[in-house]
Design a protein around this motif. Structure first.
Motif, PDB file in Angstrom:
ATOM      1  N   SER A  29       4.441  -9.010  24.403  1.00  0.00           N
ATOM      2  CA  SER A  29       5.872  -9.140  24.149  1.00  0.00           C
ATOM      3  C   SER A  29       6.588  -9.322  25.468  1.00  0.00           C
ATOM      4  CB  SER A  29       6.403  -7.888  23.429  1.00  0.00           C
ATOM      5  OG  SER A  29       6.217  -6.753  24.239  1.00  0.00           O
ATOM      6  N   GLY A  59       6.641 -13.553  22.502  1.00  0.00           N
ATOM      7  CA  GLY A  59       7.399 -12.616  21.696  1.00  0.00           C
ATOM      8  C   GLY A  59       8.825 -12.378  22.164  1.00  0.00           C
ATOM      9  N   THR A  76      -1.339  -6.662  22.132  1.00  0.00           N
ATOM     10  CA  THR A  76       0.049  -6.928  21.769  1.00  0.00           C
ATOM     11  C   THR A  76       0.772  -7.472  22.990  1.00  0.00           C
ATOM     12  OG1 THR A  76      -0.020  -5.089  20.202  1.00  0.00           O
ATOM     13  CG2 THR A  76       2.164  -5.926  20.815  1.00  0.00           C
ATOM     14  N   PRO A 101       6.653  -9.301  18.568  1.00  0.00           N
ATOM     15  CA  PRO A 101       5.581  -9.508  19.547  1.00  0.00           C
ATOM     16  C   PRO A 101       4.398 -10.230  18.905  1.00  0.00           C
ATOM     17  CG  PRO A 101       6.199  -7.181  19.406  1.00  0.00           C
ATOM     18  CD  PRO A 101       6.917  -7.900  18.319  1.00  0.00           C
TER      19      PRO A 101
END
Length: 106
Positions: free
Chosen positions: A65, A73, A63, A78
């Motif tokens: 972000s 993101g 992930t 994200p």
């Protein structure tokens, strides 16, 4: 940019965070290696390159972000990449860089 790597699946179906980075808190060289790894992962994903195939391969959810612009993101949700094995086999291991850490020597 914040990057979280989770190991997913397995016998229990659980996920566990195996690495986390915030490039704002890393030295410039290490932050650059994280950004390069994420860029390579995003490029492989954009090209539609499949990851390795096999039920027994490790699986990861990455992930991304934060502050790196829309592709990371900053605008909205994200970016999440599901990786089984390493989709960039044959080049410097992107997944290895993210799992072993940006300060590990190749």
């Amino acid at each position: 940019m914040r990057v979280t790597i989770e190991s997913t699946g397995g016998f229990t179906g659980q996920s566990a965070v195996v690495a986390q980075y915030d490039t704002a808190t890393l030295p410039a060289g290490q932050a650059g290696r994280v950004r390069d790894a994420v860029d390579a992962l995003a490029a492989a994903h954009a090209r539609g390159e499949p990851g390795e195939i096999g039920a027994d391969l490790p699986a990861y959810r990455i992930t991304v972000s934060g502050d790196g612009g829309e592709e990371y993101g900053a605008e909205g949700e994200p970016r999440v990449y599901e990786v089984r094995g390493d989709p960039t086999a044959g080049v410097a291991s992107v997944l290895g860089t993210l799992l072993e850490g940006p300060d590990a020597t190749p």
